[in-house]
Design a protein around this motif. Structure first.
Motif, PDB file in Angstrom:
ATOM      1  N   ALA A 437       2.242   1.574   2.109  1.00 12.88           N
ATOM      2  CA  ALA A 437       1.149   1.184   1.223  1.00 12.88           C
ATOM      3  C   ALA A 437       0.045   2.238   1.249  1.00 12.88           C
ATOM      4  O   ALA A 437      -0.564   2.554   0.216  1.00 12.88           O
ATOM      5  CB  ALA A 437       0.595  -0.181   1.629  1.00 12.88           C
ATOM      6  N   VAL A 438      -0.213   2.788   2.440  1.00  8.42           N
ATOM      7  CA  VAL A 438      -1.215   3.853   2.564  1.00  8.42           C
ATOM      8  C   VAL A 438      -0.769   5.090   1.787  1.00  8.42           C
ATOM      9  O   VAL A 438      -1.561   5.705   1.052  1.00  8.42           O
ATOM     10  CB  VAL A 438      -1.452   4.205   4.043  1.00  8.42           C
ATOM     11  CG1 VAL A 438      -2.307   5.471   4.159  1.00  8.42           C
ATOM     12  CG2 VAL A 438      -2.123   3.049   4.769  1.00  8.42           C
ATOM     13  N   VAL A 439       0.497   5.472   1.947  1.00  8.54           N
ATOM     14  CA  VAL A 439       1.025   6.628   1.216  1.00  8.54           C
ATOM     15  C   VAL A 439       0.930   6.387  -0.287  1.00  8.54           C
ATOM     16  O   VAL A 439       0.556   7.285  -1.055  1.00  8.54           O
ATOM     17  CB  VAL A 439       2.480   6.919   1.627  1.00  8.54           C
ATOM     18  CG1 VAL A 439       3.081   8.018   0.744  1.00  8.54           C
ATOM     19  CG2 VAL A 439       2.547   7.341   3.090  1.00  8.54           C
ATOM     20  N   PHE A 440       1.268   5.170  -0.729  1.00  8.68           N
ATOM     21  CA  PHE A 440       1.178   4.841  -2.145  1.00  8.68           C
ATOM     22  C   PHE A 440      -0.261   4.989  -2.637  1.00  8.68           C
ATOM     23  O   PHE A 440      -0.517   5.544  -3.713  1.00  8.68           O
ATOM     24  CB  PHE A 440       1.662   3.407  -2.381  1.00  8.68           C
ATOM     25  CG  PHE A 440       1.527   2.940  -3.813  1.00  8.68           C
ATOM     26  CD1 PHE A 440       2.399   3.396  -4.787  1.00  8.68           C
ATOM     27  CD2 PHE A 440       0.512   2.061  -4.178  1.00  8.68           C
ATOM     28  CE1 PHE A 440       2.270   2.985  -6.108  1.00  8.68           C
ATOM     29  CE2 PHE A 440       0.377   1.645  -5.493  1.00  8.68           C
ATOM     30  CZ  PHE A 440       1.261   2.103  -6.464  1.00  8.68           C
ATOM     31  N   GLY A 441      -1.203   4.501  -1.841  1.00  5.72           N
ATOM     32  CA  GLY A 441      -2.605   4.637  -2.214  1.00  5.72           C
ATOM     33  C   GLY A 441      -3.029   6.091  -2.326  1.00  5.72           C
ATOM     34  O   GLY A 441      -3.782   6.466  -3.241  1.00  5.72           O
ATOM     35  N   LEU A 442      -2.533   6.935  -1.419  1.00  8.93           N
ATOM     36  CA  LEU A 442      -2.858   8.359  -1.467  1.00  8.93           C
ATOM     37  C   LEU A 442      -2.264   9.018  -2.709  1.00  8.93           C
ATOM     38  O   LEU A 442      -2.877   9.912  -3.302  1.00  8.93           O
ATOM     39  CB  LEU A 442      -2.341   9.046  -0.198  1.00  8.93           C
ATOM     40  CG  LEU A 442      -3.072   8.674   1.094  1.00  8.93           C
ATOM     41  CD1 LEU A 442      -2.351   9.252   2.299  1.00  8.93           C
ATOM     42  CD2 LEU A 442      -4.525   9.147   1.051  1.00  8.93           C
ATOM     43  N   ILE A 443      -1.062   8.590  -3.091  1.00  4.26           N
ATOM     44  CA  ILE A 443      -0.450   9.144  -4.293  1.00  4.26           C
ATOM     45  C   ILE A 443      -1.275   8.793  -5.525  1.00  4.26           C
ATOM     46  O   ILE A 443      -1.542   9.638  -6.382  1.00  4.26           O
ATOM     47  CB  ILE A 443       0.994   8.624  -4.453  1.00  4.26           C
ATOM     48  CG1 ILE A 443       1.888   9.217  -3.372  1.00  4.26           C
ATOM     49  CG2 ILE A 443       1.545   8.976  -5.838  1.00  4.26           C
ATOM     50  CD1 ILE A 443       3.311   8.718  -3.415  1.00  4.26           C
ATOM     51  N   VAL A 444      -1.695   7.534  -5.612  1.00  3.59           N
ATOM     52  CA  VAL A 444      -2.518   7.102  -6.747  1.00  3.59           C
ATOM     53  C   VAL A 444      -3.835   7.885  -6.763  1.00  3.59           C
ATOM     54  O   VAL A 444      -4.287   8.346  -7.818  1.00  3.59           O
ATOM     55  CB  VAL A 444      -2.784   5.587  -6.680  1.00  3.59           C
ATOM     56  CG1 VAL A 444      -3.769   5.176  -7.763  1.00  3.59           C
ATOM     57  CG2 VAL A 444      -1.475   4.812  -6.827  1.00  3.59           C
ATOM     58  N   ALA A 445      -4.442   8.040  -5.598  1.00  5.02           N
ATOM     59  CA  ALA A 445      -5.727   8.736  -5.508  1.00  5.02           C
ATOM     60  C   ALA A 445      -5.606  10.206  -5.886  1.00  5.02           C
ATOM     61  O   ALA A 445      -6.566  10.816  -6.373  1.00  5.02           O
ATOM     62  CB  ALA A 445      -6.287   8.609  -4.096  1.00  5.02           C
ATOM     63  N   ASN A 446      -4.427  10.784  -5.653  1.00  4.25           N
ATOM     64  CA  ASN A 446      -4.215  12.203  -5.944  1.00  4.25           C
ATOM     65  C   ASN A 446      -3.371  12.428  -7.193  1.00  4.25           C
ATOM     66  O   ASN A 446      -2.822  13.514  -7.379  1.00  4.25           O
ATOM     67  CB  ASN A 446      -3.526  12.877  -4.751  1.00  4.25           C
ATOM     68  CG  ASN A 446      -4.431  13.008  -3.545  1.00  4.25           C
ATOM     69  OD1 ASN A 446      -5.156  13.985  -3.398  1.00  4.25           O
ATOM     70  ND2 ASN A 446      -4.406  12.012  -2.675  1.00  4.25           N
ATOM     71  N   PHE A 447      -3.264  11.427  -8.047  1.00  3.97           N
ATOM     72  CA  PHE A 447      -2.344  11.532  -9.180  1.00  3.97           C
ATOM     73  C   PHE A 447      -2.746  12.630 -10.165  1.00  3.97           C
ATOM     74  O   PHE A 447      -1.890  13.280 -10.761  1.00  3.97           O
ATOM     75  CB  PHE A 447      -2.233  10.184  -9.908  1.00  3.97           C
ATOM     76  CG  PHE A 447      -0.909  10.001 -10.581  1.00  3.97           C
ATOM     77  CD1 PHE A 447       0.252   9.872  -9.827  1.00  3.97           C
ATOM     78  CD2 PHE A 447      -0.802   9.969 -11.961  1.00  3.97           C
ATOM     79  CE1 PHE A 447       1.485   9.722 -10.443  1.00  3.97           C
ATOM     80  CE2 PHE A 447       0.427   9.819 -12.585  1.00  3.97           C
ATOM     81  CZ  PHE A 447       1.572   9.691 -11.828  1.00  3.97           C
ATOM     82  N   ASP A 448      -4.033  12.847 -10.343  1.00  3.86           N
ATOM     83  CA  ASP A 448      -4.472  13.928 -11.227  1.00  3.86           C
ATOM     84  C   ASP A 448      -3.976  15.283 -10.712  1.00  3.86           C
ATOM     85  O   ASP A 448      -3.547  16.141 -11.490  1.00  3.86           O
ATOM     86  CB  ASP A 448      -5.990  13.945 -11.337  1.00  3.86           C
ATOM     87  CG  ASP A 448      -6.526  12.721 -12.065  1.00  3.86           C
ATOM     88  OD1 ASP A 448      -5.761  12.139 -12.851  1.00  3.86           O
ATOM     89  OD2 ASP A 448      -7.686  12.342 -11.836  1.00  3.86           O
ATOM     90  N   VAL A 449      -4.043  15.467  -9.393  1.00  2.22           N
ATOM     91  CA  VAL A 449      -3.577  16.715  -8.795  1.00  2.22           C
ATOM     92  C   VAL A 449      -2.072  16.871  -9.005  1.00  2.22           C
ATOM     93  O   VAL A 449      -1.572  17.944  -9.345  1.00  2.22           O
ATOM     94  CB  VAL A 449      -3.903  16.757  -7.291  1.00  2.22           C
ATOM     95  CG1 VAL A 449      -3.320  18.009  -6.648  1.00  2.22           C
ATOM     96  CG2 VAL A 449      -5.408  16.709  -7.090  1.00  2.22           C
ATOM     97  N   LEU A 450      -1.341  15.782  -8.819  1.00  3.95           N
ATOM     98  CA  LEU A 450       0.105  15.825  -8.974  1.00  3.95           C
ATOM     99  C   LEU A 450       0.516  16.171 -10.396  1.00  3.95           C
ATOM    100  O   LEU A 450       1.567  16.769 -10.629  1.00  3.95           O
ATOM    101  CB  LEU A 450       0.716  14.469  -8.588  1.00  3.95           C
ATOM    102  CG  LEU A 450       0.570  14.061  -7.129  1.00  3.95           C
ATOM    103  CD1 LEU A 450       1.079  12.641  -6.926  1.00  3.95           C
ATOM    104  CD2 LEU A 450       1.310  15.023  -6.227  1.00  3.95           C
ATOM    105  N   LEU A 451      -0.306  15.803 -11.375  1.00  8.61           N
ATOM    106  CA  LEU A 451      -0.003  16.103 -12.774  1.00  8.61           C
ATOM    107  C   LEU A 451      -0.536  17.468 -13.198  1.00  8.61           C
ATOM    108  O   LEU A 451      -0.340  17.888 -14.337  1.00  8.61           O
ATOM    109  CB  LEU A 451      -0.621  15.027 -13.683  1.00  8.61           C
ATOM    110  CG  LEU A 451      -0.066  13.616 -13.534  1.00  8.61           C
ATOM    111  CD1 LEU A 451      -0.818  12.662 -14.454  1.00  8.61           C
ATOM    112  CD2 LEU A 451       1.423  13.581 -13.832  1.00  8.61           C
TER     113      LEU A 451
END
Length: 507
Positions: A437-451
């Protein structure tokens, strides 16, 4: 519940697990399933694409340690997941686990999220494949073909493998993965030998990872493990699912974590820690091939480039197989149209394979039309189709694993199986659920960077919604089935077992 009742239930589940429904032959052993898992993570693609991108975007040296951290998290997740695979053998995997561990509506919701996530990962990789093939043909042979033409040819080949014997796919993947490992090992040895700034353990130091930006590193890194959870999908085709699936899962997690940790460490040492971020940003995937050309020989670099393409191909086949089996499982239980359970004479899920092929064709054509004349030029399929879809798919799969961790707790709480201890049934899956869940939250928080975006845009909301909304739709659909088709509803998540009896869950 009494011990004798638990034993009877376990015996029934074991009998179901040993059956080969619909004539599907049990051909796969631990090695074959492990290869299918590792192929989905695409070793050379992770090194040349994922690792270089992570170093370039984050500027952090702790990437090698991140693979060990993620490996530890997924190993904890695998404790309950593997234990549950001994009692639930279903080609739907996550779908069946959520249905039997949480509720049938949750199972249907999870199934649609899984279908979307796997399709996004599989189809997204086609974008990188098309760009790589068209670029290689232009550079080496002077042949100019559009990226989408290479993709359509690849889709056809994957489709042929998808409707054939699954062990045939495993053999093809085995050869490709073995060659990938060999090339990456050669790169690792050469990198440690070069070491322009000396061999340092700084990339493995916690101080190099646990600093601002760690979320982005973990977000990129988790994609390297995607596919390890697919072992359970092959449970109905494994020779001995009670042993094959857990062993393949643990083996895959261990190999992936250690291999990528060592290889990313080698990259840091081979380029030099002080130069790594700049070089990775300037060269991208070519960083690996340029290094091989300079330190090993141009032939090695050329072979690596070809294997980079076959690495992508191996991942495409593996994800295609996973999607086809989800379609098969949902069609068998009539959650989706029943014709999806059709199999070929080899026992492969033919209908599901053809549907996935159709989806890949439609999405590829749509991106090709939309990208006609794009300012992004040749990189268009990489910066859009590949980046958008695979990152959204990875986010969905992390969410699924967090939900399944909770499902494991619910499953064993209902059944009280004496042979399963509290660590396996509660503690490990609980820890896994929190960590994921923590990793998922980090992915959501960094989604702009990932895109690759510098500020939030509509894509920041649309792509996550594409992953999550199918889950909501699935829950609503299941609740409707409960009222309109109670017999069908009672079989949700129980596969062949559900046609003979159901366990009396009150969901």
């Amino acid at each position: 519940m009494s011990t004798s009742t638990s034993a009877q239930r376990t015996a029934k589940e074991g009998a179901v697990a040993q059956a080969a429904p619909h004539g599907r032959q049990r051909r796969l052993g631990v090695a074959s399933v492990t290869l299918m898992i590792i192929a989905a993570s695409a070793p050379l693609t992770v090194l040349a694409g994922g690792v270089t991108t992570t170093f370039a975007v984050t500027g952090l040296l702790g990437v090698p340690l991140s693979y060990l951290v993620l490996g530890a998290i997924l190993a904890v997740f695998a404790v309950g997941y593997a234990a549950m695979s001994r009692h639930v053998t279903n080609a739907g995997a996550f779908y069946a686990y959520a249905a039997q561990g949480i509720s049938r509506p949750a199972g249907v919701g999870v199934s649609l999220v899984a279908l979307m996530a796997y399709n996004l990962m599989q189809v997204g990789i086609y974008g990188l494949f098309g760009f790589t093939v068209s670029s290689l043909l232009a550079e080496r042979f002077g042949i100019d073909i559009p990226w989408w033409a290479a993709v359509l040819v690849c889709i056809a080949v994957v489709a042929v493998l998808g409707v054939n014997r699954v062990d045939l796919s495993a053999k093809v993947l085995g050869i490709l993965v073995a060659l990938e490992f060999l090339v990456v090992i050669v790169y690792d040895v050469a990198a440690f030998a070069a070491a322009p700034e000396g061999i340092t353990a700084e990339p493995l130091s916690p101080s190099s990872l646990f600093v601002p930006g760690v979320g982005a590193v973990l977000s990129f890194g988790v994609a390297a493990f995607m596919g390890f959870e697919s072992a359970a999908i092959y449970g109905e085709e494994a020779k001995d699912p009670h042993r094959t699936i857990p062993r393949a899962t643990y083996t895959a997690v261990g190999i992936i974590a250690l291999f990528y940790a060592v290889s990313s460490w080698a990259m840091a040492v081979g380029v030099g820690p002080s130069q790594l971020a700049d070089q990775a940003g300037q060269q991208g995937p070519d960083l690996v091939f340029t290094f091989l050309g300079s330190h090993v020989g141009q032939i090695a670099a050329d072979i690596a480039q070809v294997l980079f393409i076959t690495s992508l191909f191996a991942a495409l086949v593996s994800f295609h197989n996973a999607v086809a089996r989800y379609f098969f499982s949902l069609g068998r239980e009539r959650v989706l149209p029943g014709w999806l359970e059709a199999t070929s004479h080899h026992g492969a899920p033919k209908a599901g394979s053809l549907v996935q092929t159709g989806i890949a064709v439609v999405v590829t054509v749509a991106f090709a039309i939309a990208g006609n004349g794009s300012d992004l030029g040749p990189l268009y399929p990489v910066l859009t189709m590949f980046t958008w879809l695979t990152n959204a798919g990875a986010m969905g799969l992390v969410l699924l694993m967090a939900i399944v961790s909770a499902a494991v707790i619910g499953f064993f709480r209902r059944r009280r199986i004496a042979s399963v201890g509290i660590w396996t049934s509660t503690v490990a899956p609980g820890l896994g659920a929190v960590a994921l869940a923590v990793v998922f939250g980090l992915i959501v928080a960094n989604f702009d960077v990932l895109l690759g975006l510098t500020e939030p845009s509509v894509l920041s909301w649309v792509l996550p919604a594409i992953v999550v909304l199918p889950g909501v739709i699935g829950i609503v659909w299941a609740l409707r089935l409960r009222g309109t088709h109670p017999a069908l509803y009672s079989r949700i998540g129980h596969g062949e077992e559900g046609k003979a009896h159901h366990l009396g869950d009150d969901d």
